[in-house]
Design an enzyme around this catalytic site. Sequence first.
Site, mmCIF file in Angstrom:
data_model
loop_
_atom_site.group_PDB
_atom_site.id
_atom_site.type_symbol
_atom_site.label_atom_id
_atom_site.label_comp_id
_atom_site.label_asym_id
_atom_site.label_seq_id
_atom_site.Cartn_x
_atom_site.Cartn_y
_atom_site.Cartn_z
ATOM 1 N N GLN A 238 42.617 41.535 48.173
ATOM 2 C CA GLN A 238 43.699 42.427 47.768
ATOM 3 C C GLN A 238 44.702 42.659 48.897
ATOM 4 O O GLN A 238 45.888 42.889 48.641
ATOM 5 C CB GLN A 238 43.114 43.763 47.304
ATOM 6 C CG GLN A 238 44.008 44.566 46.381
ATOM 7 C CD GLN A 238 43.970 44.065 44.946
ATOM 8 O OE1 GLN A 238 42.918 43.725 44.438
ATOM 9 N NE2 GLN A 238 45.104 44.040 44.284
ATOM 10 N N LYS B 272 45.346 49.998 47.747
ATOM 11 C CA LYS B 272 45.626 49.778 46.333
ATOM 12 C C LYS B 272 44.705 48.689 45.815
ATOM 13 O O LYS B 272 44.644 47.595 46.386
ATOM 14 C CB LYS B 272 47.094 49.342 46.147
ATOM 15 C CG LYS B 272 47.518 49.243 44.682
ATOM 16 C CD LYS B 272 47.994 50.578 44.182
ATOM 17 C CE LYS B 272 48.214 50.598 42.684
ATOM 18 N NZ LYS B 272 46.967 50.690 41.895
ATOM 19 N N THR C 244 49.481 41.287 34.299
ATOM 20 C CA THR C 244 48.772 40.217 35.002
ATOM 21 C C THR C 244 48.917 38.891 34.260
ATOM 22 O O THR C 244 49.194 37.849 34.863
ATOM 23 C CB THR C 244 47.282 40.569 35.181
ATOM 24 O OG1 THR C 244 47.173 41.858 35.781
ATOM 25 C CG2 THR C 244 46.597 39.548 36.064
ATOM 26 N N GLY D 72 42.888 49.948 37.081
ATOM 27 C CA GLY D 72 41.887 49.340 36.220
ATOM 28 C C GLY D 72 41.459 47.971 36.735
ATOM 29 O O GLY D 72 42.048 47.400 37.644
ATOM 30 N N ASP D 73 40.423 47.443 36.125
ATOM 31 C CA ASP D 73 39.909 46.111 36.440
ATOM 32 C C ASP D 73 38.956 45.759 35.305
ATOM 33 O O ASP D 73 38.991 46.402 34.247
ATOM 34 C CB ASP D 73 39.208 46.110 37.808
ATOM 35 C CG ASP D 73 38.967 44.699 38.346
ATOM 36 O OD1 ASP D 73 37.824 44.208 38.225
ATOM 37 O OD2 ASP D 73 39.899 44.059 38.863
ATOM 38 N N SER E 84 51.510 47.776 38.957
ATOM 39 C CA SER E 84 50.892 49.045 39.344
ATOM 40 C C SER E 84 51.729 49.739 40.411
ATOM 41 O O SER E 84 51.921 50.960 40.381
ATOM 42 C CB SER E 84 49.471 48.806 39.878
ATOM 43 O OG SER E 84 48.559 48.595 38.829
ATOM 44 N N ASN F 51 42.009 41.339 28.929
ATOM 45 C CA ASN F 51 43.426 41.674 29.056
ATOM 46 C C ASN F 51 44.257 40.524 29.622
ATOM 47 O O ASN F 51 45.304 40.168 29.088
ATOM 48 C CB ASN F 51 43.538 42.921 29.942
ATOM 49 C CG ASN F 51 44.961 43.395 30.109
ATOM 50 O OD1 ASN F 51 45.664 42.922 30.988
ATOM 51 N ND2 ASN F 51 45.383 44.326 29.287
ATOM 52 N N LYS G 253 39.447 48.247 47.017
ATOM 53 C CA LYS G 253 38.790 47.920 45.750
ATOM 54 C C LYS G 253 37.621 48.877 45.552
ATOM 55 O O LYS G 253 37.107 49.457 46.505
ATOM 56 C CB LYS G 253 38.281 46.482 45.759
ATOM 57 C CG LYS G 253 38.119 45.883 44.373
ATOM 58 C CD LYS G 253 39.451 45.535 43.741
ATOM 59 C CE LYS G 253 39.287 44.911 42.366
ATOM 60 N NZ LYS G 253 40.564 44.483 41.784
ATOM 61 N N LYS H 239 47.089 39.658 48.579
ATOM 62 C CA LYS H 239 47.764 39.697 47.281
ATOM 63 C C LYS H 239 48.825 40.789 47.274
ATOM 64 O O LYS H 239 49.969 40.575 46.855
ATOM 65 C CB LYS H 239 46.748 39.951 46.168
ATOM 66 C CG LYS H 239 47.355 39.979 44.772
ATOM 67 C CD LYS H 239 46.388 40.515 43.735
ATOM 68 C CE LYS H 239 45.127 39.717 43.637
ATOM 69 N NZ LYS H 239 44.251 40.198 42.549
#
Length: 444
Positions: free
Chosen positions: A111, A90, A209, A165-166, A376, A240, A126, A114
Amino acid sequence: MSYVDEVLERVKAKNASEPEFLQAVEEVLDSLRPVIDANEETYRKEALLERLTEPDRQFKFRVPWVDDKGQVQVNTGYRVQFNNAIGPYKGGLRLHPSVNTGIIKFLGFEQIFKNSLTSLPIGGGKGGADFDPKGKSDREVMAFCQSFMTELCKYIGADVDVPAGDIGTGAREIGYMFGQYKKIKSTYEGVLTGKGLTYGGSLARTEATGYGLLYITQELMKCHGESMEGKTVVISGAGNVAIYATQKAQQMGAKVVTCSDSTGWIYDPDGIDVALLKEVKEVKRARLTEYAAARPNAEYHEGRGVWQIKCDIALPCATQNELLIEDAKQLVANGCKAVCEGANMPTTIDATKYLQENGVWFIGGKAANAGGVATSALEMSQNSERLSWTFEEVDSKLQKIMVDIYHNIDDAAKRYGHEGDYVMGANIAGFEKVATAMIAQGVC
């Protein structure tokens, strides 16, 4: 030589051209020394750190597409599937000219921990491309996204790898990618998160976030006998994360006085006008000069400089390595009490150490910006159940996750004799869960 130093030496020799990845690995392994030293014999025998720092697999692929002039353009796409010991890979898809293998590996490695901290069953990954959606028409963005997904779809799936998204990848890009995946695979599944609300997206994902960053910051302040009420906050970024961090901070009674983009920054002593900022950045996709033009007391400055503004709390929400040692010294001199990272690794290692050594409460991005991936994962749950939760339900779950993350990292730091070191606490708390799962599953 200790096991940590042996592994660091090998990783540096093998990945010498990837400074961001090396920075992330060094920061994590250094802070894990207490737990690794306590279990060195087991971890060395299992080659745990070697397996942890080597991705399960990496993909690099050509992305050809046609621009509005009929010219064929070619970009490079990436996906790193780093570790799935506790769940499907993820992690987001970053679309930015700076994207390369090292940056994607650094983000994927971060990630792992996290995602583990969220307590949800998701592994680390990623991806992205060196494509810049800025200045492109909707048709050009669609052409790129369709070509990108034509290759990426071979490696992902709802129970395999679920991108999101990122930077550069918002609702528009996710929509185009999801449509192409569905067309090629002839299946409707929750393979991407950050989707539109009409086709499987989750309420509160857009805000997650930024809101999550403030929930953990609020808990940090509360546990130190402080509140958000009346505090002055400086925030970098105008995307964002920055927008919704600003919104939530001001809902909590704080005053946010800065924002920034790639060309300059705003100081607004009256407090950032969130509605205007959204209009400038989300609707017009314009520069911050337009914000300053609409606010008589706002100052626009070229370049970087938000950290020079006197504040109680600093929230870096833009990009990696944006808060440098000189900035840390300025924050300390100005009496800043807390720094919590909304972006991925926005504070350099020397700046982080300086802040910690000078009594600033510091929570790194693994913990502080985990709200996005947590929501997410909540979107994945809704997709699996064919349900849609209310905004309040999702927001409530998000707040609990972020509060729990704070207490988990605080407890982990205390257990190893480093009370108040939330960077170490986050790495240990995230690592222990993944390490236990890896050992239980054998050599794989």
